[in-house]
Write a protein that holds these residues in place. Structure first.
Motif, PDB file in Angstrom:
ATOM      1  N   GLN B 150       0.694  -1.299   0.523  1.00  0.00           N
ATOM      2  CA  GLN B 150      -0.050  -0.212  -0.015  1.00  0.00           C
ATOM      3  C   GLN B 150       1.452   1.446  -0.354  1.00  0.00           C
ATOM      4  O   GLN B 150       0.483   2.411  -1.098  1.00  0.00           O
ATOM      5  N   GLY B 151       1.584   1.063   0.659  1.00  0.00           N
ATOM      6  CA  GLY B 151       2.737   2.343   1.014  1.00  0.00           C
ATOM      7  C   GLY B 151       3.126   2.364  -0.806  1.00  0.00           C
ATOM      8  O   GLY B 151       3.807   3.639  -0.718  1.00  0.00           O
ATOM      9  N   LEU B 152       4.226   1.128  -1.204  1.00  0.00           N
ATOM     10  CA  LEU B 152       4.196   1.305  -2.473  1.00  0.00           C
ATOM     11  C   LEU B 152       3.338   2.222  -3.881  1.00  0.00           C
ATOM     12  O   LEU B 152       3.601   3.193  -4.084  1.00  0.00           O
ATOM     13  N   VAL B 153       1.990   1.521  -3.841  1.00  0.00           N
ATOM     14  CA  VAL B 153       0.850   1.926  -4.469  1.00  0.00           C
ATOM     15  C   VAL B 153       0.624   4.231  -4.466  1.00  0.00           C
ATOM     16  O   VAL B 153       1.087   4.566  -4.710  1.00  0.00           O
ATOM     17  N   HIS B 154       0.545   4.110  -2.773  1.00  0.00           N
ATOM     18  CA  HIS B 154       0.481   5.664  -1.973  1.00  0.00           C
ATOM     19  C   HIS B 154       1.802   6.555  -2.854  1.00  0.00           C
ATOM     20  O   HIS B 154       1.193   7.632  -3.235  1.00  0.00           O
ATOM     21  N   LEU B 155       3.335   5.769  -2.597  1.00  0.00           N
ATOM     22  CA  LEU B 155       3.672   6.980  -2.376  1.00  0.00           C
ATOM     23  C   LEU B 155       4.128   7.519  -4.284  1.00  0.00           C
ATOM     24  O   LEU B 155       4.416   7.827  -4.772  1.00  0.00           O
ATOM     25  N   ASN B 156       3.064   5.987  -5.125  1.00  0.00           N
ATOM     26  CA  ASN B 156       4.330   6.219  -6.605  1.00  0.00           C
ATOM     27  C   ASN B 156       3.308   7.195  -6.712  1.00  0.00           C
ATOM     28  O   ASN B 156       3.097   7.578  -8.300  1.00  0.00           O
ATOM     29  N   SER B 157       1.804   6.851  -6.201  1.00  0.00           N
ATOM     30  CA  SER B 157       1.035   8.419  -7.011  1.00  0.00           C
ATOM     31  C   SER B 157       1.233   9.841  -6.151  1.00  0.00           C
ATOM     32  O   SER B 157       0.234  11.349  -7.053  1.00  0.00           O
ATOM     33  N   GLN B 158       2.054  10.012  -5.930  1.00  0.00           N
ATOM     34  CA  GLN B 158       2.773  11.545  -5.492  1.00  0.00           C
ATOM     35  C   GLN B 158       3.646  11.844  -6.460  1.00  0.00           C
ATOM     36  O   GLN B 158       4.602  11.774  -6.308  1.00  0.00           O
ATOM     37  N   THR B 159       2.936  13.273  -6.956  1.00  0.00           N
ATOM     38  CA  THR B 159       3.856  13.224  -8.161  1.00  0.00           C
ATOM     39  C   THR B 159       5.366  13.885  -7.617  1.00  0.00           C
ATOM     40  O   THR B 159       6.137  14.103  -8.594  1.00  0.00           O
ATOM     41  N   ASP B 160       5.363  14.392  -6.168  1.00  0.00           N
ATOM     42  CA  ASP B 160       6.649  14.732  -5.659  1.00  0.00           C
ATOM     43  C   ASP B 160       7.548  13.983  -5.389  1.00  0.00           C
ATOM     44  O   ASP B 160       8.788  14.259  -5.103  1.00  0.00           O
TER      45      ASP B 160
END
Lengths: 617, 366, 164
Positions: B150-160
């Motif tokens: 879930q962390g990977l998915v979340h971080l991947n969606s962060q543009t910065d």
């Protein structure tokens, strides 16, 4: 006749060529039966037991070979594999000098000489690949027409270019580790040995790391040349392509042990390729047999010795095979059975193929069956390196000196390849097991002195093997004689063998090269050849000893003329339209490469021919 | 195996894992994953090496298969850590637990010992590998990895966030990893990262599910295990979760088609000989050998090899993947050194114990 | 005094390996079994006692000459001691010399597990021969050292790894 079992293809022999043939045909939906004379392990790695009608039945696995190997006093190439009187096999311990024309009859071979034939093979499921070293060299382009080029030997009915794509197929399926940009030999300053490879082609696995000894030798010999007939030739150390699992390229997946696939995915340095790799990191035909079984179209029947092949006189086609099936290797009790195939493939090994053809009186209109038996008479030289090079480690050989494999000198004498041995004096002297007792019993060493001596001397041991070319000679032959039979009543091979001056001159040249290398590296030489050695011979007043390389070649050679050869370039018998012969017996010359890779390439080609023949019928 | 805040410093709240919201937290969790996977190895390897040569073949292969899979998990986690710009750290004493060590078992704690191959050892192994489905109210390894996903998915969606930077250390590629466990793949984007983590979850205890039915038959092949001795793969471990592989050993029977969690294994007997085992002293310590300099020396040699291995692995994961090759050689040396110790009786031992390695990381100057 | 530990002590002196290394092979008891089946007890008692006495009088540091003169050069004990060395180094029992057998040998009996002929003690024993360690290698066919290890310079030390 009506009860005779029928298959698309019946293959005699479950060694590498039979396995390749079966796997290729089975994958294309053909119904295949393999009849194997010896016993087998049927995809088992571990030994197991089952109960049958209240009695425990043992099912030996590959591990049973390890048990036998470890407790065998003589660790000869066939040491791990069952001594089976129903399918006997030659042993190096059978050998002795042949004196006063008295044939050697104690072993499986009847050796009539004048020199003993020193090579052996394995009659078990998986065949001699169970104990081969795994060297996978291609032949040189010039090897295919040495008669035209040098006025020696025979030309092949095919050339290198035709075989090239089958080499690639064999290298991929067997699993060879090497780098193409080294194996094309283009770095060697002798264009006779250059081998063209397809652009972009590479072996499925990276080359096996070369031994410390190899590196030491490479450095020590850099820039060295030797001179033959006033022409200089380079002495270059090059890694050897090996059917041994290394680091895969791309998506290739190394194939582990049959029945224990997690082990053997890399060579782990067991230093025991011959007689047996404990983890099957070295290719053996059991792997291809397992793939053949998995097609669902291949049945492998062990303990079935084919002894006669019948021909339909109307068509000259093979009509049926007769075989003896036995229950136990200890007892000659057997039942006789028959089987037919639309196509019959003999893949029983050069000597066994010839023996079976002679016993059946077939395929021999040329009178060439059994003739032109060849080997690489292998001369060893050995000594101590000035420094420790770490002997007795790694695969048996990881490099060689291939730069003298070809050249104009072949007009006059045999070419040779030099193999660099990683296992000290294990071949020439049986070190360390056979040599340490002398330190204790005769040199009266014990304690620190003994340990120090072993520690300081043994890591310095090394040996060369010179694999010398032998030409086809119709007098070097396998025959049969009703007076010599095995326990099942089948013929034993009767062998006439000699080594001509062409090869002897090659041995003499090899010894000179060895002497020059020893001088250059400061090797303390210990090489000795004795008249009591089975393979002792002389040339121009000097004595040399050859050993068997296990490369049995040329008993049913291929050619472009039915009068002088046994099979055509399709590897089909000239005499019988549905009979194919495969294996090293097809090779008209042996040249300087270990023959298995070429034989495997030829067999992939033959399988393609068989498929075409089946589909046309 | 379960995670909680006493087990390792990881953020939990009401016995739930905190969502991963920063790269630093992701890297922290992946480093923890490497440590957790590695922590089981000394326990398994001790049991494995106490098995006498050429005996207990089935048990040996089963334990070995689990070890190989733990190393596969470790390598996958390391690849995700490297692929996301992190740096695995293995070359420090804290990387290794001190045995006996504690792990939570439901409401209580259980002790993980270094011990010889025995029924007790298998009980511990089963605790370690207990499936998520049996756990109630505890955070399982499966959830731990799901949280990383879930962390990977979340971080991947962060543009910065540059989650998969171009310049990282080289990862461990397929060609360096072999011998069972699985096939290593390279992590270059979210899909490949999730693929690597999924491979761990699928092979381990599986994801927790509320629909778990303890009477549902295992997905075993119809022919699996029904032959007695003559099945070619009889001695081979099968694609069962670790817990069930160990349960087969402790029950001394194989699972066959139709068997369930509740039925236990009902197939043919597995030959196990607990006497063909070196009687290693539980949780060996260097201090055990204080009065026996020769054994002390041997144990020191083992610890040198062990430390060398950790340094090599550290190096392999930090820029030099080719070091994994000689690292395998070090693992073999450790095996032979451990066995040499295990064949030596501890002098004057009341329980007739034999020696064993103490698994300590030595810094450079030791 | 425990004869098995005497066997290890003598073995250590004859091979120059430490007792823990001999025990570390795990096959010392097998060798001891072979030895005690094929050599009579009183000869072994004499052999072990001789060594123990030397050890005592030399306070643990028996000079080589002493071992030579009292054991290896002794017609009764020497061949047995040499066989012990060969057991440890090669894991092979060699038939004792003809003249020794005539004087001191125990006749071979079919029901005995071992006979005084040349044989490899066992699969496990073979891979524990000290000669492989002394050579700086490993028993051929066992104790695999791992992929590529043969490329490294000979020696037992792990290679230093360079890391920050």
């Amino acid at each position: 006749m009506s009860t005779c079992e029928q298959f698309d293809v019946v293959i005699v022999g479950a060694g590498i060529s039979g396995a390749i043939m079966a796997q290729q045909l089975g994958a294309k939906g053909k119904k295949v039966l393999i009849l194997e004379a010896g016993t087998g392990t049927e995809d088992r790695f571990w030994n197991s037991e089952s109960e049958h009608e209240g009695e425990k039945v043992k099912h030996p696995g590959y591990e049973s070979y390890m048990d036998t190997f470890f407790t065998a006093l003589a660790k000869i190439p066939n040491a791990p594999f069952p001594n089976n009187p129903n399918a006997p096999q030659p042993l190096v311990t059978d050998l002795a000098p042949i004196r006063d024309n008295q044939p050697l009859t104690d072993g499986y071979f009847v050796q009539k000489g004048p020199l003993p034939f020193s090579s052996t093979y394995t009659r078990s499921e998986g065949g001699t690949t169970l104990h081969w070293l795994g060297t996978c060299l291609r032949m040189l382009p010039e090897d295919f027409d040495i008669n035209t080029r040098f006025g020696q030997g025979l030309d092949w009915p095919i050339d290198y270019d035709e075989l090239q794509k089958w080499y690639e197929m064999a290298e991929k399926n067997i699993g060879v580790s090497a780098n193409a940009d080294e194996q094309n030999y283009h770095q060697i300053n002798n264009s006779s040995v250059h081998i063209p490879f397809e652009n972009q082609y590479n072996y499925p696995m990276e080359k096996i790391p070369q031994s410390y000894l190899d590196h030491h030798m490479e450095e020590g010999l850099r820039g060295m040349t030797v001179s033959f007939d006033d022409q200089d030739y380079p002495v270059d150390v090059v890694s050897t392509p090996q059917a041994r699992n290394g680091m895969p390229r791309g998506d290739y997946r190394p194939v582990g042990a049959v029945g224990n696939p997690d082990v053997g995915q890399r060579c782990a340095g067991n230093s025991n390729c011959v007689p047996i790799c404990p983890i099957q990191a070295k290719y053996n035909a059991l792997k291809t047999l397992e793939q053949a079984r998995k097609t669902g179209n291949v049945e492998i029947r062990n303990q079935c010795v084919v002894y006669d092949i019948e021909v339909d006189p109307a068509t000259n086609n093979i009509s049926r095979l007769l075989y003896k099936q036995y229950q136990h290797s200890g007892s000659p009790d057997h039942v006789c059975k028959t089987v037919t195939g639309k196509i019959v493939v003999l893949a029983a090994h050069a000597v066994e193929n010839a023996k079976l053809l002679l016993a059946s009186g077939i395929a021999n209109s040329s009178d060439q069956v059994g003739r032109n038996l060849m080997d690489h008479p292998t001369m060893l030289t050995w000594g101590l390196m000035p420094d420790k090079i770490g002997a007795f480690r790694g695969p048996g050989s990881t490099s060689g000196i291939p730069s003298l494999r070809g050249g104009a000198f072949r007009k006059n004498r045999a070419a040779f390849r030099i193999e660099i041995g990683n296992w000290g004096w294990s071949w020439p002297e049986g070190a360390p097991i056979n040599t340490v007792p002398d330190l204790i019993d005769q040199k009266n060493m014990f304690g620190k002195q003994l340990k120090d001596t072993i520690q300081s001397i043994y890591p310095r041991m090394f040996r060369f093997g010179f694999l010398v070319e032998q030409l086809p000679d119709s007098n070097n032959r396998v025959t049969i004689d009703p007076d010599y039979r095995d326990q099942l009543g089948n013929y034993r091979p009767v062998i006439n063998y000699n080594v001509t001056d062409y090869t002897r001159a090659g041995m003499a040249a090899a010894k000179q090269v060895s002497d020059q290398i020893f001088q250059r590296l400061g090797v303390e030489g210990y090489t000795e050849y004795h008249p009591s050695d089975p393979g002792y011979l002389t040339y121009q007043g000097k004595g040399y000893t050859y050993n068997g390389a296990g490369h049995l070649v040329g008993t049913h050679i291929m050619g472009s003329d039915s009068k002088t050869s046994v099979v055509n370039k399709e590897q089909r018998s000239w005499d019988h339209p549905n009979l194919y012969l495969v294996g090293c017996g097809n090779m008209p010359t042996i040249s300087t490469s270990n023959p298995t890779l070429t034989m495997a390439a030829l067999t992939y080609w033959a399988a393609d021919n068989v498929l075409k023949a089946l589909d046309q019928a | 195996m379960y995670i909680n805040d006493e087990c390792k410093p990881i953020k939990t709240k009401n016995n739930k894992l905190c969502p991963i919201t920063t790269i630093e937290e992701l890297h922290h969790n992946l480093q923890l994953a490497i440590e957790l996977e590695f922590a089981t190895l000394p326990t398994y390897l001790c049991a494995l090496y106490t098995i006498k040569e050429n005996t207990n073949i089935c048990a040996y292969n089963v334990i070995r298969s689990v070890v190989m899979e733990e190393m596969f998990h470790l390598t996958n986690s390391a690849n995700v850590l490297i692929g996301t710009g992190g740096f695995p750290a293995l070359n420090k004493p804290e990387f290794i637990p001190v045995f006996p060590t504690k792990l939570p078992d439901k409401e209580t704690w259980f002790t993980v010992d270094l011990q010889k191959f025995s029924p007790e050892a298998l009980t511990t192994f089963k605790y370690i590998e207990e499936p998520a489905e049996i756990a109630h109210g505890l955070i399982t390894i499966g959830e731990f990895y799901a949280n990383i996903e879930q962390g990977l998915v979340h971080l991947n969606s962060q543009t910065d966030v540059d989650l998969f930077p171009k310049k990282t250390h080289p990862q461990i590629e397929h060609k360096y990893y072999y011998g069972g466990g699985g096939i290593i793949s390279k992590v270059t984007d979210l899909d490949s990262a999730l693929f690597a983590i999924n491979a761990i979850i699928a092979q381990g205890e599986g994801m927790p599910t509320t629909h778990w039915d303890p009477d549902k038959p295992f997905p075993l092949d119809e022919t699996t295990g029904i032959f007695s001795g003559d099945h070619p793969l009889f001695m081979q471990p099968r694609e069962l979760a670790h817990y069930y592989r160990f349960n087969e050993l402790s029950a001394g029977k194989r699972y066959v088609c139709g068997d369930t969690h509740n039925s236990g294994p009902t197939g043919p007997d597995i030959p196990i000989d607990y006497h063909a085992v070196y009687n290693m002293k539980p949780n060996p310590k260097s201090s055990d050998y204080a009065n026996f300099p020769e054994l002390q020396q041997m144990n020191l040699e083992f610890n040198r090899l062990f430390s060398h291995l950790l340094n090599q692995l550290h190096d392999a994961f930090n820029g030099n993947p080719e070091i994994l090759e000689p690292a395998v050689g070090t693992m073999f040396k450790m095996k032979y050194a451990a066995q040499e110790l295990m064949r030596n009786p501890v002098p004057d031992s009341v329980y007739d114990y034999y020696a064993g390695p103490s698994w300590e990381y030595l810094s450079d100057n030791q | 005094m425990n004869r098995l530990s005497d066997f290890y002590r003598l073995g250590a002196a004859l091979t120059d390996y430490e007792i823990v290394q001999l025990e570390g092979t795990g096959v010392g008891e097998e060798y001891y079994d072979v030895l005690t089946s094929l050599v009579s007890g009183n000869i072994l008692d004499e052999l072990f006692d001789d060594y123990n006495n030397l050890d005592k009088t030399c306070s643990g540091h028996v000079p080589d000459e002493q071992i030579r003169s009292s054991i290896l050069a002794n017609p009764k004990l020497g061949p047995v001691a040499r066989n012990i060395i060969k057991l440890w180094y090669l894991s092979i029992w060699y038939q004792l010399p003809e003249n020794w057998r005539q004087k001191y040998g125990i006749p071979n009996q079919t029901k005995n597990k071992y006979q005084d002929v040349q044989f490899i003690v066992s699969r496990n024993a073979y891979i524990q021969g000290l000669v492989w360690q002394a050579t700086g290698s490993h028993p051929m066919g066992a104790k695999q050292p791992g992929y590529g290890t043969w490329s490294a310079a000979p020696g037992n030390q792990p290679h230093p790894v360079n890391f920050q």
